[in-house]
Design a protein around this motif. Structure first.
Motif, PDB file in Angstrom:
ATOM      1  N   VAL A 124       0.780  -1.125   0.032  1.00 25.70           N
ATOM      2  CA  VAL A 124       0.125  -0.147  -0.276  1.00 25.70           C
ATOM      3  C   VAL A 124       0.757   1.199   0.002  1.00 25.70           C
ATOM      4  CG1 VAL A 124      -1.639   1.389   1.133  1.00 25.70           C
ATOM      5  CG2 VAL A 124      -1.922  -1.254   1.175  1.00 25.70           C
ATOM      6  N   SER A 125       0.693   1.949  -0.970  1.00 25.86           N
ATOM      7  CA  SER A 125       1.529   3.307  -0.982  1.00 25.86           C
ATOM      8  C   SER A 125       0.621   4.427  -0.554  1.00 25.86           C
ATOM      9  CB  SER A 125       1.940   3.499  -2.540  1.00 25.86           C
ATOM     10  OG  SER A 125       0.826   3.531  -3.347  1.00 25.86           O
ATOM     11  N   HIS A 126       1.323   5.349   0.255  1.00 19.39           N
ATOM     12  CA  HIS A 126       0.775   6.534   0.656  1.00 19.39           C
ATOM     13  C   HIS A 126       1.032   7.895  -0.014  1.00 19.39           C
ATOM     14  CE1 HIS A 126      -0.873   4.183   4.063  1.00 19.39           C
ATOM     15  NE2 HIS A 126       0.267   3.174   4.008  1.00 19.39           N
ATOM     16  N   LEU A 127       0.195   8.780  -0.302  1.00 23.54           N
ATOM     17  CA  LEU A 127       0.408   9.774  -1.132  1.00 23.54           C
ATOM     18  C   LEU A 127       1.065  10.870  -0.182  1.00 23.54           C
ATOM     19  CD1 LEU A 127      -0.349  10.651  -4.159  1.00 23.54           C
ATOM     20  CD2 LEU A 127      -2.098  12.134  -3.307  1.00 23.54           C
ATOM     21  N   ASP A 128       0.807  11.027   0.919  1.00 24.30           N
ATOM     22  CA  ASP A 128       1.077  12.014   1.690  1.00 24.30           C
ATOM     23  C   ASP A 128       2.396  12.135   2.405  1.00 24.30           C
ATOM     24  OD1 ASP A 128      -1.251  13.270   1.108  1.00 24.30           O
ATOM     25  OD2 ASP A 128      -2.129  13.198   2.993  1.00 24.30           O
ATOM     26  N   VAL A 129       2.884  10.798   2.445  1.00 25.58           N
ATOM     27  CA  VAL A 129       4.396  10.641   3.342  1.00 25.58           C
ATOM     28  C   VAL A 129       5.361   9.875   2.138  1.00 25.58           C
ATOM     29  CG1 VAL A 129       3.271  10.728   5.417  1.00 25.58           C
ATOM     30  CG2 VAL A 129       3.211   8.629   4.122  1.00 25.58           C
ATOM     31  N   ASN A 130       4.787   9.623   0.888  1.00 23.67           N
ATOM     32  CA  ASN A 130       5.941   9.128   0.014  1.00 23.67           C
ATOM     33  C   ASN A 130       6.574   7.717   0.677  1.00 23.67           C
ATOM     34  OD1 ASN A 130       5.551  10.661  -1.960  1.00 23.67           O
ATOM     35  ND2 ASN A 130       7.471  11.835  -1.798  1.00 23.67           N
ATOM     36  N   ARG A 131       5.965   6.884   0.936  1.00 20.76           N
ATOM     37  CA  ARG A 131       6.124   5.356   1.379  1.00 20.76           C
ATOM     38  C   ARG A 131       5.239   4.290   0.962  1.00 20.76           C
ATOM     39  NH1 ARG A 131       3.970   6.141   7.554  1.00 20.76           N
ATOM     40  NH2 ARG A 131       2.154   4.505   7.524  1.00 20.76           N
ATOM     41  N   ILE A 132       5.819   3.058   1.035  1.00 16.01           N
ATOM     42  CA  ILE A 132       5.121   1.881   0.453  1.00 16.01           C
ATOM     43  C   ILE A 132       5.112   0.731   1.936  1.00 16.01           C
ATOM     44  CG2 ILE A 132       4.757   0.205  -1.016  1.00 16.01           C
ATOM     45  CD1 ILE A 132       6.686   1.683  -3.031  1.00 16.01           C
ATOM     46  N   ASP A 133       3.873   0.574   2.276  1.00 18.47           N
ATOM     47  CA  ASP A 133       3.833  -0.049   3.368  1.00 18.47           C
ATOM     48  C   ASP A 133       3.577  -1.579   3.107  1.00 18.47           C
ATOM     49  OD1 ASP A 133       4.046   1.968   4.854  1.00 18.47           O
ATOM     50  OD2 ASP A 133       2.191   1.937   5.771  1.00 18.47           O
ATOM     51  N   ARG A 134       3.857  -2.647   3.635  1.00 17.59           N
ATOM     52  CA  ARG A 134       3.638  -4.074   3.641  1.00 17.59           C
ATOM     53  C   ARG A 134       2.758  -4.517   4.583  1.00 17.59           C
ATOM     54  NH1 ARG A 134       5.216  -9.522   4.029  1.00 17.59           N
ATOM     55  NH2 ARG A 134       4.929 -10.810   2.251  1.00 17.59           N
ATOM     56  N   LEU A 135       1.397  -4.854   4.378  1.00 16.34           N
ATOM     57  CA  LEU A 135       0.384  -5.434   5.288  1.00 16.34           C
ATOM     58  C   LEU A 135       0.079  -6.690   5.026  1.00 16.34           C
ATOM     59  CD1 LEU A 135      -2.022  -2.381   5.163  1.00 16.34           C
ATOM     60  CD2 LEU A 135      -0.002  -2.491   6.357  1.00 16.34           C
ATOM     61  N   VAL A 136       0.266  -7.692   6.145  1.00 16.99           N
ATOM     62  CA  VAL A 136       0.160  -9.029   6.205  1.00 16.99           C
ATOM     63  C   VAL A 136      -1.163  -9.202   6.513  1.00 16.99           C
ATOM     64  CG1 VAL A 136       1.187 -11.339   6.835  1.00 16.99           C
ATOM     65  CG2 VAL A 136       2.787  -9.457   6.544  1.00 16.99           C
ATOM     66  N   LEU A 137      -1.861  -9.983   5.769  1.00 15.64           N
ATOM     67  CA  LEU A 137      -3.110 -10.601   6.107  1.00 15.64           C
ATOM     68  C   LEU A 137      -3.243 -11.898   6.920  1.00 15.64           C
ATOM     69  CD1 LEU A 137      -4.641  -9.798   2.456  1.00 15.64           C
ATOM     70  CD2 LEU A 137      -5.131  -8.440   4.675  1.00 15.64           C
ATOM     71  N   ASP A 138      -4.412 -12.133   7.779  1.00 12.17           N
ATOM     72  CA  ASP A 138      -4.703 -13.365   8.100  1.00 12.17           C
ATOM     73  C   ASP A 138      -4.880 -14.598   7.204  1.00 12.17           C
ATOM     74  OD1 ASP A 138      -7.249 -12.897   7.537  1.00 12.17           O
ATOM     75  OD2 ASP A 138      -7.758 -12.850   9.495  1.00 12.17           O
ATOM     76  N   GLN A 139      -5.124 -15.715   7.610  1.00 14.07           N
ATOM     77  CA  GLN A 139      -5.436 -16.748   6.517  1.00 14.07           C
ATOM     78  C   GLN A 139      -6.636 -16.731   5.768  1.00 14.07           C
ATOM     79  OE1 GLN A 139      -5.448 -20.654   8.452  1.00 14.07           O
ATOM     80  NE2 GLN A 139      -5.509 -21.904   6.586  1.00 14.07           N
TER      81      GLN A 139
END
Length: 346
Positions: A224-239
């Motif tokens: 997920v990229s964030h327009l306001d902070v110029n970063r890309i996060d990795r979000l791990v989902l449950d099963q």
């Protein structure tokens, strides 16, 4: 992740329509372009994309054009949305890349569509209506429009920006909310729309204006990229892919005047990050290494943003939507690995 907060299962969606935010979309896309290339201090390889065709011109009624949401249909055409198209003008278009013919797929009186992707389950084209606060689906021919989700989620209207499907047909959507600098707290969210019931739940809130969203190659995490902070996060989902179990900031993007917009992921897990404010694509390995910067030819003036990418599944043919005062264009470049269904739109 600082102020971000992950949410498990939440209440369903209430009906209602949040309108009047088209001006916010236009404001986002009206920043000054920078002509210089920015490979960054890591000296990543710089490649130049080639222009395929011009798709749109600046609309007199809105003063701009902004192409987004490239996605390939089963007919081989590249489907696009024009975010700022006025009422009655083409809002969803399809491009035959061989003949370079452009056809109108869908329009309406009020929507501002920011992304598009075909469902792996029903084959319909799903569109995020940022202005209307809803998600709409149509047939590949633009017929039978249906509102899939709309209204308020946990007390606030949605502003859906980008979307990604899992294999079961559930949608994962970035819910945009701008963070006025420097005082306001982040208010963006990541949402899940159940493919069977249409029920909307909040996976993450307090996000700094999330925009791009793509599954990794394993399908168990989101970039997920964030327009306001110029970063890309990795979000791990449950099963069950119904909640986020962990997450972190994975990639910091040195954008200067540019901001992180939409993204895509190839079969090797590389992340292709579109930029708003400079017409280029940054490509990062899954380990965060800046591998390549895809730039637009210097002589192609009047272009400010390269906001979104689609890689044709099974090939390395990558296409970017590029827009600015010169109009809306499609450019091509060679991806580092083949495209998959997940590389195709969002």
């Amino acid at each position: 992740m600082g102020a971000s907060r992950y949410v498990g299962r939440t209440g369903g969606i209430a009906l209602g329509l949040g309108l009047g935010v088209l001006a916010a979309v236009a404001g986002c896309a009206s920043g000054d372009a920078a002509s210089e290339s920015a490979a960054g201090p890591d000296a990543a390889e710089v490649v130049t994309a080639e222009r395929v065709l011009q798709v749109t011109s600046v609309h007199e009624a809105t003063g701009m054009t902004l192409l987004e949401g490239p996605t390939f249909g089963e007919d081989g055409r590249l489907y696009l949305v024009d975010v700022t198209a006025p009422a009655g003008e083409p809002k969803v278009l399809a491009v035959d890349l061989d003949s370079q013919e452009v056809g109108t797929v869908f329009t309406d009186s009020a929507g501002a569509y920011t992304s598009a992707q075909f469902s792996p389950v029903d084959g319909r084209l799903y569109l995020t209506d940022y202005a209307g606060g809803r998600i709409v689906s149509v047939t590949p021919d633009g017929d039978d429009p249906r509102t899939v989700a709309e209204g308020r989620v946990k007390g606030r209207a949605m502003h859906p920006d980008d979307l990604a499907f899992d294999e079961a047909g559930n949608m994962f959507v970035t819910d945009s909310a701008y963070t006025p600098y420097p005082s306001a707290e982040p208010a963006g969210r990541v949402l899940r729309v159940d493919g069977g019931t249409g029920r909307v739940t909040v996976l993450a809130d307090d996000q700094p204006n999330p925009n791009g969203i793509s599954f990794d190659v394993g399908g168990d995490a989101l970039w997920v990229s964030h327009l306001d902070v110029n970063r890309i996060d990795r979000l791990v989902l449950d099963q069950d892919a119904t909640a986020i179990v962990s997450g972190h900031t994975a990639i910091h993007v040195d954008g200067g005047v540019a901001q992180t917009d939409s993204n895509a992921v190839d079969a090797a897990g590389n992340v292709y990050q579109g930029m708003h404010g400079r017409p280029e694509i940054r490509v990062y390995g899954p380990d965060g290494t800046h591998l390549t910067t895809v730039s637009i030819p210097k002589e192609d003036d009047g272009l400010q943003s390269a906001t979104n990418i689609a890689i044709r599944p099974g090939t390395t043919d990558a296409y970017a939507t590029v827009s600015g005062p010169a109009g809306g264009f499609v450019y091509r470049f060679d991806a580092l690995a083949e495209g998959t269904r997940q590389s195709n739109g969002g």
